[in-house]
Design a protein around this motif. Structure first.
Motif, short mmCIF file in Angstrom:
data_model
loop_
_atom_site.label_atom_id
_atom_site.label_comp_id
_atom_site.label_asym_id
_atom_site.label_seq_id
_atom_site.Cartn_x
_atom_site.Cartn_y
_atom_site.Cartn_z
N ARG A 134 36.33 41.57 26.70
CA ARG A 134 35.72 40.27 27.00
C ARG A 134 36.30 39.61 28.25
O ARG A 134 35.62 38.85 28.91
CB ARG A 134 35.90 39.32 25.80
N LYS A 192 22.52 44.78 41.03
CA LYS A 192 23.42 45.53 41.91
C LYS A 192 23.59 46.99 41.49
O LYS A 192 23.93 47.84 42.32
CB LYS A 192 24.78 44.84 42.02
N LEU A 238 28.44 46.58 48.36
CA LEU A 238 27.05 46.42 47.93
C LEU A 238 26.31 45.44 48.84
O LEU A 238 25.15 45.65 49.19
CB LEU A 238 26.99 45.93 46.48
N LYS A 241 24.22 53.71 33.71
CA LYS A 241 24.10 55.18 33.85
C LYS A 241 24.12 55.92 32.51
O LYS A 241 23.67 57.06 32.41
CB LYS A 241 25.24 55.72 34.72
N LYS A 277 33.12 36.86 38.62
CA LYS A 277 32.94 35.42 38.52
C LYS A 277 34.25 34.66 38.76
O LYS A 277 34.26 33.48 39.07
CB LYS A 277 32.40 35.11 37.11
N LYS A 300 20.02 47.51 54.47
CA LYS A 300 18.69 47.90 54.00
C LYS A 300 17.64 46.87 54.43
O LYS A 300 16.58 47.23 54.94
CB LYS A 300 18.71 48.01 52.47
N ASP A 346 28.34 34.34 27.21
CA ASP A 346 29.16 33.65 28.22
C ASP A 346 28.32 32.73 29.07
O ASP A 346 28.75 31.64 29.44
CB ASP A 346 29.85 34.67 29.14
N ASP A 370 30.21 58.00 39.71
CA ASP A 370 29.52 56.72 39.72
C ASP A 370 30.35 55.64 40.43
O ASP A 370 29.82 54.76 41.08
CB ASP A 370 29.22 56.31 38.27
N ARG A 371 31.66 55.73 40.27
CA ARG A 371 32.58 54.76 40.87
C ARG A 371 33.61 55.52 41.71
O ARG A 371 34.68 55.88 41.21
CB ARG A 371 33.32 53.98 39.77
N TYR A 391 35.48 42.73 31.78
CA TYR A 391 34.26 43.38 32.27
C TYR A 391 33.96 42.95 33.71
O TYR A 391 34.34 41.86 34.14
CB TYR A 391 33.08 43.17 31.32
N GLU A 392 33.28 43.83 34.43
CA GLU A 392 33.13 43.67 35.88
C GLU A 392 32.55 42.31 36.29
O GLU A 392 33.09 41.64 37.19
CB GLU A 392 32.27 44.80 36.45
N ASP A 393 31.47 41.89 35.65
CA ASP A 393 30.84 40.64 36.06
C ASP A 393 31.74 39.43 35.78
O ASP A 393 31.66 38.41 36.47
CB ASP A 393 29.48 40.46 35.36
N PHE A 394 32.56 39.54 34.75
CA PHE A 394 33.49 38.44 34.45
C PHE A 394 34.57 38.37 35.54
O PHE A 394 34.91 37.29 36.02
CB PHE A 394 34.14 38.66 33.07
N HIS A 446 25.13 38.89 30.01
CA HIS A 446 26.26 38.23 29.36
C HIS A 446 25.77 36.92 28.77
O HIS A 446 26.22 35.83 29.12
CB HIS A 446 27.38 38.02 30.37
N HIS A 448 34.23 60.18 29.69
CA HIS A 448 34.13 59.52 31.00
C HIS A 448 34.84 60.28 32.12
O HIS A 448 35.23 59.67 33.12
CB HIS A 448 34.69 58.10 30.90
N ARG A 480 23.14 46.21 51.15
CA ARG A 480 21.91 45.42 50.99
C ARG A 480 21.47 44.84 52.35
O ARG A 480 20.29 44.90 52.70
CB ARG A 480 22.19 44.29 50.00
N ARG A 536 33.97 46.33 45.86
CA ARG A 536 32.66 46.88 45.48
C ARG A 536 31.54 45.89 45.83
O ARG A 536 30.50 46.28 46.36
CB ARG A 536 32.64 47.20 43.98
#
Lengths: 483, 186
Positions: A176, B163, A465, B106, A185, A472, B69, A152-153, A179-182, B66, A146, A469, A461
């Motif tokens: 668990r 996203k 985004l 990616k 949220k 755009k 979850d 990428d970031r 992670y980003e989406d967690f 997910h 990595h 958006r 982030r």
């Protein structure tokens, strides 16, 4: 100069002694029972190639536990690792499973880091190179694959190669709670949720709907009279203790635990062991046998005692052998006592001693005094033996049961966030608190002094985004207008 | 394209054809085509009859990365990957994955020269598979790449709105990526 006859005696003595020592060492090495034999244990100890890690020292003399096939190479070792750790990796949704490294397209990466084998990163008996989590690789292992992450970031630009794993943001196996989406949220959550409560256990309700529950032996009806034979009923106190338990109200009489399977002398088992408890509490027992308290029994060794532990323990508890009843107490099975008193009765480290100064303990005292609702107090068990939701075997019912492997959520401590901390605290506060080593040592008596930036980075982030958006869709709308 | 022959004995040893007679021969290409036919059909069925029907049409449950979850359906791409991981665990003598020139993750960008060439080829013409040979690690592989097309509204809605998606104007029937199948050559 000694005479030839005298010299001969020395040679014979030397030969006998050599054979004796050789035989003793060979027996220590090759006899499986040597690990549990106090006479042969010193011989086994001599073969230990180096100090064992904190995760395995309890069973270090049971060489066969890991080296089941001494000539099987890495594959045989891998099987042993998976025997104990395979399920927890599956449960953790391992971010770096074996299949990622056996994929031919990753052959080049696997040549740098063959993570198909646990021993690539976790070598036992090498204290001089062992880092936290039992990792024996140089701390830059993430960079092997990595190193270009900043492309990428961009927010990761300039971050040190060893911070991926140590800054509270990413873990190699279990993400668990990270992670980003967690994180997205759970942005902007308060330090304390308005409702702070751990889930209630529901064994009684689930047992009624559980096809495999041995209802003929445990009829799920309150028991009022002990059914032990009169000549074996030695203590009125034991009966009184039993009558006050969920066992008595749930239909588990004396015979439920004490009645053996054989006739005659063994028909009544005086001290039922963990296998008897497992009749109904299979998951709990399995967890306990996997953790540090029960793993010696699981490997056929004498029970764990505080005296065998590396952590500081109370002197008077050193010889106490651990079993289900050592914490729960036979007949009384007081879960509240098992949740704090049993722990502090043996453990004497700073974290344990600081517990009484913590707000967690204040809440626990309030619950015990009936001044606060059930589940609002925080005991040792609330965090280290958490209540987790599982599917009861053979039913669709969800069962809240206590994870009895007290190591399951301990390393890395971020594993504690979801099943424990977030019952009462916001995600950001939880991550910060666990990242503060001093606060952890002081048993969370205070506020986090550390701050992990992962949630801030996710918020930033998402904002970028969203802006991208809107820009755009704005330019698309104006293009449509021009048309 | 050179059609390499795989002896039945090899396939039998690998468990493909059991105790097949030794004169039976299957080419790498035929083997890859057969595997892909199964993969593509299962993938289309799951996408159309489970995800698209329940999420987009009936709106009774969502599909989510997910899924545990969110108590949702696994995404079609995850369904495909879980199958590939299970095959890898069985140590079968082939592997497969889903790659794309425009992936959400990616890690699924083409890595090898054959992947790049193949994904470009199926993006230009999604009616013909691409076949090649490559050496990865110390093993030589027969690599086949098949176009992975948008078969339902669920595919394009999810990718166009994600996203992390580098492409947000996918249309039904367009190539979104490719299924890459590799068979080690003897």
């Amino acid at each position: 100069m000694a005479n030839p006859a005298g010299r001969k005696i020395y040679w014979i003595l030397w030969g006998v002694l050599s054979m004796g020592v050789g035989g003793y060492l060979t027996a220590g090495l090759l006899m499986k029972s040597a690990a549990g034999n106090p006479w042969l244990q010193p011989a086994r100890t001599m073969f230990l190639p180096g100090k064992t890690t904190h995760g395995h020292y309890q069973i270090e003399l049971a060489c066969e536990s890991c080296h089941a096939n001494p000539f099987g190479g890495r594959d045989a070792l891998q099987e042993s690792c998976e025997r104990c750790h395979g399920q927890e990796l599956k449960d953790a949704v391992d971010k770096h499973p074996r299949s990622k490294f056996t994929d031919p397209r990753n052959a080049e990466l696997a040549e740098k880091l063959d993570a198909t084998m646990c021993v690539t990163c976790h070598v036992e008996h090498r204290p001089e190179i062992t880092l936290t989590m039992g990792v024996t690789l140089a701390g830059d292992f993430c960079a092997h694959c990595h190193k270009d992450i900043a492309e990428d970031r961009p927010s990761h630009k300039g971050m040190a190669f060893n911070t991926c794993n140590s800054a509270g943001c990413h873990k190699f196996h279990d993400n668990r709670a990270l992670y980003e989406d967690f994180l997205a949220k759970h942005l902007n959550e308060p330090a304390h949720h308005p409702r702070q409560q751990i889930p209630a256990r529901n064994f009684r309700e689930v047992a009624a709907a559980w096809p495999g529950y041995p209802v003929d032996r445990f009829p799920l009806k309150p028991q009022t009279a002990a059914d032990a034979p009169a000549d074996l009923m030695q203590s009125r106190e034991a009966v009184a203790d039993w009558l006050a338990t969920a066992h008595a109200t749930g239909g588990v009489n004396c015979s439920g635990c004490h009645k053996g399977e054989k006739d005659g002398a063994e028909a009544w088992v005086k001290r039922p062991d963990h296998k008897v408890c497992a009749t109904c509490h299979e998951s709990e027992t399995k967890g306990w046998l996997t953790g540090k308290h029960g793993m010696r029994l699981a490997e056929g060794l004498a029970p764990m005692t505080p005296g065998r532990a590396r952590q500081p323990m109370h002197a008077e508890a050193l010889d106490k052998e651990l079993s289900c009843t050592s914490c729960h107490g036979a007949h009384r099975f007081d879960t509240k006592k098992a949740a704090v008193e049993a722990c502090v009765g043996c453990h004497r480290d700073r974290h344990t001693e600081a517990y009484e100064r913590s707000s967690h303990y204040t809440l626990w005292k309030k619950e015990l005094a009936g001044e606060a609702p059930a589940g609002s107090g925080v005991s040792c068990a609330s965090c280290h033996l958490p209540r987790e939701e599982h599917r009861a075997p053979g039913t669709d019912a969800k069962r809240v049961l206590v994870q009895h492997n007290q190591n399951d959520n301990l390393r890395p401590n971020e594993k504690m966030i979801r099943p424990v901390c977030m019952s009462c605290h916001g995600l950001g506060y939880s991550i910060d608190a666990l990242a503060d080593a001093k606060l952890t040592l002081e048993n969370f008596a205070g506020k986090p002094g550390a701050h992990v930036k992962s949630l801030d980075m996710v918020a930033q982030r998402l904002k970028e985004l969203e802006e991208k958006r809107s820009k755009k869709s704005g330019s698309k709308a104006s293009a449509d207008e021009r048309r | 394209m050179k059609t390499s022959k795989v002896l039945a004995a090899v396939m039998a040893a690998a468990g493909f054809v059991g105790a097949a007679p030794t004169h039976a021969q299957v080419s790498y290409k035929d083997m890859a085509d057969a595997l892909h036919a199964v993969m593509e059909s299962d993938r289309t069925v799951y996408t159309r009859m489970v995800v698209n029907r329940l999420q987009n049409e009936e709106k009774v449950i969502k599909a989510s990365e997910h899924f545990k979850d969110d108590k949702a359906l696994p995404l079609p791409a995850q369904m495909f990957r879980f199958g590939a991981e299970m095959v890898a665990e069985k140590k079968m003598p082939f592997s497969y994955s889903l790659q794309s020139l425009w992936p959400v993750n990616k890690q699924n960008l083409p890595k090898t020269a054959v992947e790049k060439k193949g994904l470009d080829a199926v993006a230009k013409d999604n009616t013909k598979p691409f076949y090649g040979e490559e050496t990865l690690g110390k093993t030589k592989y027969f690599t086949a790449i098949y176009a992975d097309k948008a078969v339902a509204q669920a595919c394009i809605t999810c990718h166009n709105e994600h996203k992390d998606s580098p492409k947000t104007d996918f249309k039904i029937g367009q190539t979104m990526g490719g299924v890459v199948i590799r068979i080690p050559m003897k």
